[in-house]
Write a protein that holds these residues in place. Structure first.
Motif, short mmCIF file in Angstrom:
data_model
loop_
_atom_site.label_atom_id
_atom_site.label_comp_id
_atom_site.label_asym_id
_atom_site.label_seq_id
_atom_site.Cartn_x
_atom_site.Cartn_y
_atom_site.Cartn_z
N LYS A 58 18.10 11.60 6.82
CA LYS A 58 16.87 10.88 7.18
C LYS A 58 15.88 11.00 6.03
CE LYS A 58 12.85 11.29 10.28
NZ LYS A 58 12.44 9.90 10.14
N PRO A 59 15.51 9.89 5.38
CA PRO A 59 14.56 9.94 4.27
C PRO A 59 13.17 10.38 4.74
CG PRO A 59 15.77 7.86 4.30
CD PRO A 59 16.03 8.54 5.61
N PRO A 60 12.37 10.94 3.84
CA PRO A 60 10.98 11.26 4.19
C PRO A 60 10.20 9.98 4.53
CG PRO A 60 11.63 12.33 2.13
CD PRO A 60 12.71 11.35 2.47
N ALA A 61 9.12 10.17 5.29
CA ALA A 61 8.33 9.02 5.75
C ALA A 61 7.82 8.19 4.57
CB ALA A 61 7.17 9.49 6.61
N LEU A 62 7.33 8.86 3.52
CA LEU A 62 6.77 8.11 2.38
C LEU A 62 7.84 7.22 1.75
CD1 LEU A 62 4.47 7.45 0.48
CD2 LEU A 62 5.04 9.52 -0.85
N HIS B 276 17.59 -6.24 -8.58
CA HIS B 276 18.49 -5.11 -8.38
C HIS B 276 17.71 -3.81 -8.56
CE1 HIS B 276 21.42 -8.25 -8.53
NE2 HIS B 276 21.22 -8.49 -9.81
N PRO B 277 17.22 -3.22 -7.48
CA PRO B 277 16.32 -2.06 -7.59
C PRO B 277 16.98 -0.88 -8.28
CG PRO B 277 17.05 -2.39 -5.31
CD PRO B 277 17.48 -3.59 -6.07
N SER B 278 16.21 -0.18 -9.07
CA SER B 278 16.73 0.96 -9.83
C SER B 278 16.33 2.29 -9.22
CB SER B 278 16.23 0.90 -11.28
OG SER B 278 14.81 0.87 -11.32
N THR B 279 15.41 2.30 -8.25
CA THR B 279 14.92 3.57 -7.69
C THR B 279 15.37 3.78 -6.25
OG1 THR B 279 12.85 2.58 -6.88
CG2 THR B 279 12.87 3.40 -9.14
N LEU B 280 16.21 2.93 -5.73
CA LEU B 280 16.61 2.99 -4.33
C LEU B 280 17.96 3.68 -4.20
CD1 LEU B 280 15.80 2.00 -1.45
CD2 LEU B 280 17.07 -0.08 -1.94
N PHE B 281 18.06 4.63 -3.28
CA PHE B 281 19.34 5.28 -3.02
C PHE B 281 19.31 5.89 -1.63
CE2 PHE B 281 16.73 7.93 -5.95
CZ PHE B 281 16.37 8.96 -5.09
N PRO B 282 20.49 6.27 -1.08
CA PRO B 282 20.49 6.88 0.25
C PRO B 282 19.67 8.17 0.24
CG PRO B 282 22.63 7.08 -0.82
CD PRO B 282 21.84 6.12 -1.62
N GLY B 283 19.00 8.41 1.33
CA GLY B 283 18.17 9.61 1.42
C GLY B 283 16.77 9.43 0.91
N THR C 186 9.87 12.10 -1.69
CA THR C 186 10.41 10.76 -1.43
C THR C 186 11.93 10.74 -1.29
OG1 THR C 186 10.50 10.28 -3.80
CG2 THR C 186 8.50 9.60 -2.61
N TRP C 187 12.58 11.90 -1.18
CA TRP C 187 14.03 11.90 -1.01
C TRP C 187 14.48 13.18 -0.31
CZ3 TRP C 187 16.76 15.87 -3.35
CH2 TRP C 187 16.05 16.61 -4.33
N GLU C 188 15.66 13.09 0.30
CA GLU C 188 16.30 14.23 0.93
C GLU C 188 17.73 14.34 0.41
OE1 GLU C 188 15.35 16.61 2.93
OE2 GLU C 188 13.29 15.91 3.23
N PRO C 189 18.20 15.56 0.17
CA PRO C 189 19.59 15.71 -0.29
C PRO C 189 20.58 15.40 0.82
CG PRO C 189 18.59 17.85 0.13
CD PRO C 189 17.49 16.83 0.29
N TYR C 190 21.80 15.10 0.44
CA TYR C 190 22.83 14.77 1.42
C TYR C 190 24.19 15.09 0.82
CZ TYR C 190 23.35 10.67 -1.55
OH TYR C 190 23.54 9.85 -2.63
N GLU C 191 25.20 15.10 1.66
CA GLU C 191 26.58 15.25 1.22
C GLU C 191 27.41 14.12 1.79
OE1 GLU C 191 28.17 19.05 2.17
OE2 GLU C 191 26.68 20.16 0.97
N VAL C 192 28.36 13.64 1.01
CA VAL C 192 29.25 12.58 1.47
C VAL C 192 30.38 13.21 2.28
CG1 VAL C 192 30.80 10.72 0.78
CG2 VAL C 192 28.71 11.15 -0.53
#
Length: 589
Positions: A91-95, A194-201, A467-473
């Motif tokens: 779940k990404p941070p609110a910001l 093509h956004p460069s700053t967007l990623f999961p989390g 602005t991000w949260e870590p994750y594992e695949v």
């Protein structure tokens, strides 16, 4: 074209202009009855992403699928990240979510603006109307514009002149405004499309008060523009209803609208499939399926489970004997073989046969337990506003859904005081109302952006700047993302096995809108909207331009770049050879 009098006349527009040249419309026209008797919609390009996504690292999905389209690539990237968030359990941070929403709102404003004024608007400009309906132009020049005081054009004819390409005042102003909206997007997501700053989390954007302020200064200029645009388009579209009695039947089809929702609320969205129905209903654009004017469901789980991919008139082999990747969703509900999670893409190129197979587009349908419904997106805005209005759950400072409409409040700007617009559910799902909704949704997106900016600033001022949260695949997992591309419903479905993508299917709005006849013989939305519509063009058969056919197709905002890909079957190996005497040579094995 057939030349025998009294017979149906075969007429084709291939390619359709003002979009990428891969959409063709083939019709049979009865000039005696002044009606389009039949229509076929064809696409001459193959969508290959579902093939070459297999085996890829899931974390690359949004970067790759963004390239599906050079127009709405950020919509694909966003939807892919939603699917990955679900699969990874992050779940990404609110910001981060407010930043993504600000980027998506800017994309809606940019794309709708440039398409409406610089592509669709040309269909209603003075030059076009003079060529196809000179009597209508003469009447427009004599008709006072009801909202002249708000947009500055004295007559409807003046509005038409303002839309003339390259010379019209409104046409040129729209081009300038589109630059501001693209800058707004880049502030949030780095680059467009093509956004460069967007990623999961989350996002990689470094948020600050100055960043949001830079966005807001451009947004207020756009708000100023919308205060003219909405009443101007109302005057233009209302005029066609009065100038041409019966014009409401141009592009009219049964109300079968699909919206997958847009703009997540981080206070409610955790991206868990088990909670999807609840957080889906808290989106700032409410997901929903509208059938015959009634809201059938707003439940994204039900929406998801009802999706079916039919073949019918498209150039593919069936996958009845292929592996099923997902037999049940995370809640235990059975998943159909024809659901995107289980789809196999097996292309079968062949000669076009309008009585058989004639398009590379498949036929997405929604199964309600009895019928396979050929839903359309109304070009995007019509379905979004209709679903949101009926649901009646969206209510914040700038927007309120009322049950039969949507009220949009725009604040004071440099040249104008506060303004309130109200989009009301129309009597028809037709060409003019798809176009009208596009203008109102631009104002809606601007109002949402004002709210998102305020919420982002509140997070920054409170010191919550992560602005991000870590994750594992995971080794095994599934995910689905539901969102709205500019022109309508967008979904991404992903299956992960052994840490790699085992199956991936993006479904943008154009396959829904531009699908051919399915395996039950049901025409796709373009086909259904065009065939049966009356002809109002004043030109005779020999110089017929088909303007109302083009207006209808373009009212859906076609986006066929979502199909420009390559497929090499078993694959080819390309070798680059280097030698001391030759800097580079190329060979292919």
């Amino acid at each position: 074209m057939s030349s025998d009098p009294g017979e149906l006349v075969d007429m084709a527009w291939d390619p359709i202009t003002r979009i990428v040249g891969s959409l063709g419309i083939y019709t049979k026209i009865d000039f005696n009855q002044r009606v389009v008797a039949e229509c076929r919609s064809t696409s001459s390009i193959f969508r290959g992403y579902s093939v070459f996504m297999k085996g890829k690292d899931p974390r690359d999905a949004h970067f790759i699928t963004s390239r599906i389209c050079g127009i709405c690539g950020d919509n694909h990237a966003t939807c892919s990240c939603y699917a990955q968030n679900m699969a990874y359990g992050v779940k990404p941070p609110a910001l981060a979510e407010w930043i993504v929403n600000l980027g998506e709102a800017a994309e809606f404003m940019f794309d709708h603006n440039i398409f409406q004024e610089n592509l669709v608007g040309v269909d209603y400009c003075e030059r076009m109307v003079a060529e196809t309906n000179p009597g209508v132009l003469e009447l427009a020049n004599r008709t006072a514009a009801p909202h002249a005081g708000e947009h500055g054009f004295r007559t409807v004819g003046d509005i038409m002149r303002s839309l003339n390409p390259f010379t019209g005042e409104f046409y040129r102003e729209a081009l300038q405004v589109s630059r501001l909206t693209r800058e707004m997007f880049c502030l949030m997501e780095g680059r467009h499309p093509h956004p460069s700053t967007l990623f999961p989390g989350g996002v990689g954007t470094q948020a600050s008060s100055q960043l949001i302020t830079d966005y807001l200064t451009r947004l207020m200029r756009y708000v100023e523009f919308m205060k003219r645009s909405v009443p101007m388009h109302d005057d233009l579209f209302d005029f066609f209803y009065t100038a041409l009695p019966g014009y409401e039947h141009v592009g009219e089809r049964r109300v079968l609208l699909a919206c997958w929702g847009s703009f997540q609320d981080p206070e409610h969205c955790d991206f868990r499939y088990a909670d999807m129905a609840a957080w889906g209903r808290r989106m700032f654009v409410t997901p929903g399926i509208v059938v015959d004017g009634k809201l059938v469901t707003t439940d994204l789980v039900k929406i998801n489970l009802g999706i079916r991919i039919l073949l019918g008139s498209s150039y593919y082999d069936d996958w009845e004997d292929q592996e099923m990747f997902v037999t049940a969703d995370p809640l235990g509900n059975p998943v159909d073989r024809r659901h995107p999670w289980n789809q196999h893409t097996i292309p079968r190129p062949q000669k076009r046969d309008l009585d058989g197979k004639y398009s590379w587009v498949m036929s997405p349908r929604w199964f309600n337990g009895r019928d396979y419904l050929a839903l359309d997106t109304g070009g995007g805005p019509l379905a979004r506003l209709w679903s949101t209005a009926l649901a009646g759950t969206v209510d914040f400072g700038y927007v309120r859904a009322t049950g039969d409409g949507v009220r949009i409040s725009l604040p004071k700007t440099a040249l104008k005081g506060p303004v309130e617009f109200e989009w009301r559910i129309p009597r028809w799902s037709n060409t003019l109302e798809r176009n009208r909704a596009r203008t109102y949704f631009q104002a809606y997106a601007a109002a949402c952006a004002l709210h998102f900016a305020e919420r982002a600033l509140a997070e920054i001022r409170a010191g919550r700047t992560r602005t991000w949260e870590p994750y594992e695949v995971p080794d095994e997992g599934i995910g689905c993302g539901f969102s709205e591309a500019v022109r309508g419903a967008l979904s991404h479905h992903m299956v992960i096995r052994d840490g790699r993508i085992a199956n991936y299917h993006p479904y943008p709005p154009t396959p829904w809108n531009g699908s051919p006849r399915d395996s039950f013989g049901t025409p796709g939305p373009y086909e259904d909207a065009v065939q049966g519509q009356p002809i109002f063009e004043e030109n005779g058969r020999d110089d017929f331009k088909g303007i109302d056919i083009m207006r209808t197709v373009r009212s859906f905002d076609p986006c066929l770049p979502c199909g420009v890909h390559m497929y090499l079957g078993g694959g080819k190996k390309i070798e680059v050879l280097h030698s001391p005497t030759q800097s580079a040579g190329a060979g292919m094995s």
